[in-house]
Design an enzyme around this catalytic site. Structure first.
Site, PDB file in Angstrom:
ATOM      1  N   GLY A  56      -4.176   1.138   4.771  1.00 40.97           N
ATOM      2  CA  GLY A  56      -3.493   0.048   4.100  1.00 40.97           C
ATOM      3  C   GLY A  56      -2.822   0.581   2.847  1.00 40.97           C
ATOM      4  O   GLY A  56      -3.229   1.616   2.311  1.00 40.97           O
ATOM      5  N   GLN A  61       1.099   0.496  -5.235  1.00 41.69           N
ATOM      6  CA  GLN A  61       0.606   1.858  -5.060  1.00 41.69           C
ATOM      7  C   GLN A  61       1.751   2.860  -4.907  1.00 41.69           C
ATOM      8  O   GLN A  61       1.520   4.063  -4.969  1.00 41.69           O
ATOM      9  CB  GLN A  61      -0.328   1.947  -3.855  1.00 41.69           C
ATOM     10  CG  GLN A  61      -1.643   1.223  -4.086  1.00 41.69           C
ATOM     11  CD  GLN A  61      -2.566   1.414  -2.927  1.00 41.69           C
ATOM     12  OE1 GLN A  61      -2.524   0.674  -1.956  1.00 41.69           O
ATOM     13  NE2 GLN A  61      -3.391   2.447  -3.018  1.00 41.69           N
ATOM     14  N   CYS A 104      -9.610   4.679  -1.746  1.00 42.44           N
ATOM     15  CA  CYS A 104      -8.294   4.155  -2.103  1.00 42.44           C
ATOM     16  C   CYS A 104      -7.335   5.329  -2.262  1.00 42.44           C
ATOM     17  O   CYS A 104      -7.692   6.347  -2.860  1.00 42.44           O
ATOM     18  CB  CYS A 104      -8.399   3.364  -3.407  1.00 42.44           C
ATOM     19  SG  CYS A 104      -6.840   2.659  -3.961  1.00 42.44           S
ATOM     20  N   LEU A 105      -6.121   5.165  -1.759  1.00 46.53           N
ATOM     21  CA  LEU A 105      -5.120   6.214  -1.888  1.00 46.53           C
ATOM     22  C   LEU A 105      -4.725   6.446  -3.343  1.00 46.53           C
ATOM     23  O   LEU A 105      -4.220   7.515  -3.679  1.00 46.53           O
ATOM     24  CB  LEU A 105      -3.891   5.876  -1.044  1.00 46.53           C
ATOM     25  CG  LEU A 105      -4.158   5.763   0.461  1.00 46.53           C
ATOM     26  CD1 LEU A 105      -2.900   5.310   1.192  1.00 46.53           C
ATOM     27  CD2 LEU A 105      -4.690   7.070   1.024  1.00 46.53           C
ATOM     28  N   HIS A 146      -9.157  -5.605   0.091  1.00 47.37           N
ATOM     29  CA  HIS A 146      -8.791  -4.474  -0.759  1.00 47.37           C
ATOM     30  C   HIS A 146      -7.306  -4.552  -1.147  1.00 47.37           C
ATOM     31  O   HIS A 146      -6.961  -4.413  -2.325  1.00 47.37           O
ATOM     32  CB  HIS A 146      -9.079  -3.172   0.008  1.00 47.37           C
ATOM     33  CG  HIS A 146      -8.736  -1.919  -0.708  1.00 47.37           C
ATOM     34  ND1 HIS A 146      -9.687  -1.077  -1.229  1.00 47.37           N
ATOM     35  CD2 HIS A 146      -7.538  -1.329  -0.971  1.00 47.37           C
ATOM     36  CE1 HIS A 146      -9.097  -0.037  -1.794  1.00 47.37           C
ATOM     37  NE2 HIS A 146      -7.788  -0.161  -1.646  1.00 47.37           N
ATOM     38  N   GLU A 147      -6.448  -4.789  -0.164  1.00 43.61           N
ATOM     39  CA  GLU A 147      -5.001  -4.814  -0.438  1.00 43.61           C
ATOM     40  C   GLU A 147      -4.609  -6.039  -1.269  1.00 43.61           C
ATOM     41  O   GLU A 147      -3.763  -5.934  -2.160  1.00 43.61           O
ATOM     42  CB  GLU A 147      -4.196  -4.747   0.859  1.00 43.61           C
ATOM     43  CG  GLU A 147      -4.434  -3.487   1.688  1.00 43.61           C
ATOM     44  CD  GLU A 147      -4.311  -2.172   0.927  1.00 43.61           C
ATOM     45  OE1 GLU A 147      -3.525  -2.094  -0.038  1.00 43.61           O
ATOM     46  OE2 GLU A 147      -5.007  -1.216   1.296  1.00 43.61           O
ATOM     47  N   HIS A 150      -5.316  -5.326  -4.847  1.00 43.41           N
ATOM     48  CA  HIS A 150      -4.255  -4.522  -5.476  1.00 43.41           C
ATOM     49  C   HIS A 150      -3.148  -5.411  -6.021  1.00 43.41           C
ATOM     50  O   HIS A 150      -2.658  -5.201  -7.130  1.00 43.41           O
ATOM     51  CB  HIS A 150      -3.641  -3.532  -4.480  1.00 43.41           C
ATOM     52  CG  HIS A 150      -4.361  -2.240  -4.383  1.00 43.41           C
ATOM     53  ND1 HIS A 150      -4.607  -1.420  -5.467  1.00 43.41           N
ATOM     54  CD2 HIS A 150      -4.878  -1.590  -3.306  1.00 43.41           C
ATOM     55  CE1 HIS A 150      -5.243  -0.342  -5.064  1.00 43.41           C
ATOM     56  NE2 HIS A 150      -5.425  -0.418  -3.760  1.00 43.41           N
TER      57      HIS A 150
END
Length: 187
Positions: A56, A61, A104-105, A146-147, A150
């Site tokens: 995701g 991000q 997380c990226l 999670h997304e 963000h």
């Protein structure tokens, strides 16, 4: 059924925004302009997510403060969920709270046990403005939560508490971008 290109196949990989960048810690703005620029953003986000081996990715991000995220994520039964959401809202999060490993990226190479509901429902629209409702369970529910976090200016580490948070902060400080750890301490 018409053949559709693979998401991200014509996109460009964008630079990843890391923990501490202001755009990552600020609530995102709703999308109001639907058109080629939004389509390009979504395509680039897929390309970036795949290049980083993620499941995701939210627009902030990649440095864009808009309410958009993409996903290609399995649930606990290994059913693949692929898509994107524009102006998503988390409308339901319920069931059991499961503390599972989450990464997380924007905090590359790190993960921590993070509590999330095992069911989530998100509503929004596609790039063409078509309404959509996405329901996820298990790992996919974790991804949806999670997304959407963000897009509200949060990262998973904000949900980690106690000794787990202390351990995560120590790991963050060891990273080249670790001088940004104060962001987590203030939340």
């Amino acid at each position: 059924m018409r053949n559709r290109p693979i998401p991200g196949s014509s996109g460009h990989v964008r630079a990843m925004t890391l923990l501490g960048a202001p755009v990552l810690h600020t609530p995102c703005e709703p999308v109001v302009d639907f058109g080629p620029e939004l389509e390009r953003l979504v395509e680039d986000m897929f390309a970036t997510m795949y290049a980083a081996n993620g499941v995701g990715l939210a627009a902030n991000q990649v440095g864009v403060g808009l309410r958009v995220f993409v996903y290609d994520c399995p649930d606990d039964e290994e059913v693949r969920h692929l898509g994107h959401l524009v102006n998503p809202r988390l409308v339901e999060a319920d069931g059991e709270v499961v503390r599972g490993a989450e990464g997380c990226l924007s905090l590359p190479g790190l993960e921590a046990p993070t509590p999330r509901f095992d069911r989530a429902v998100v509503e929004g629209v596609r790039v063409d403005g078509t309404p959509v409702r996405v329901e996820g369970t298990g790992f996919f529910a974790r991804c949806l939560q999670h997304e959407t976090d963000h897009l509200e200016g949060g990262v998973y580490a904000d949900r980690v508490t106690g000794w787990r948070k202390s351990r995560l902060l120590r790991a963050v400080r060891k990273e080249p971008w670790g001088d940004r750890a104060e962001v987590l301490q203030d939340r």
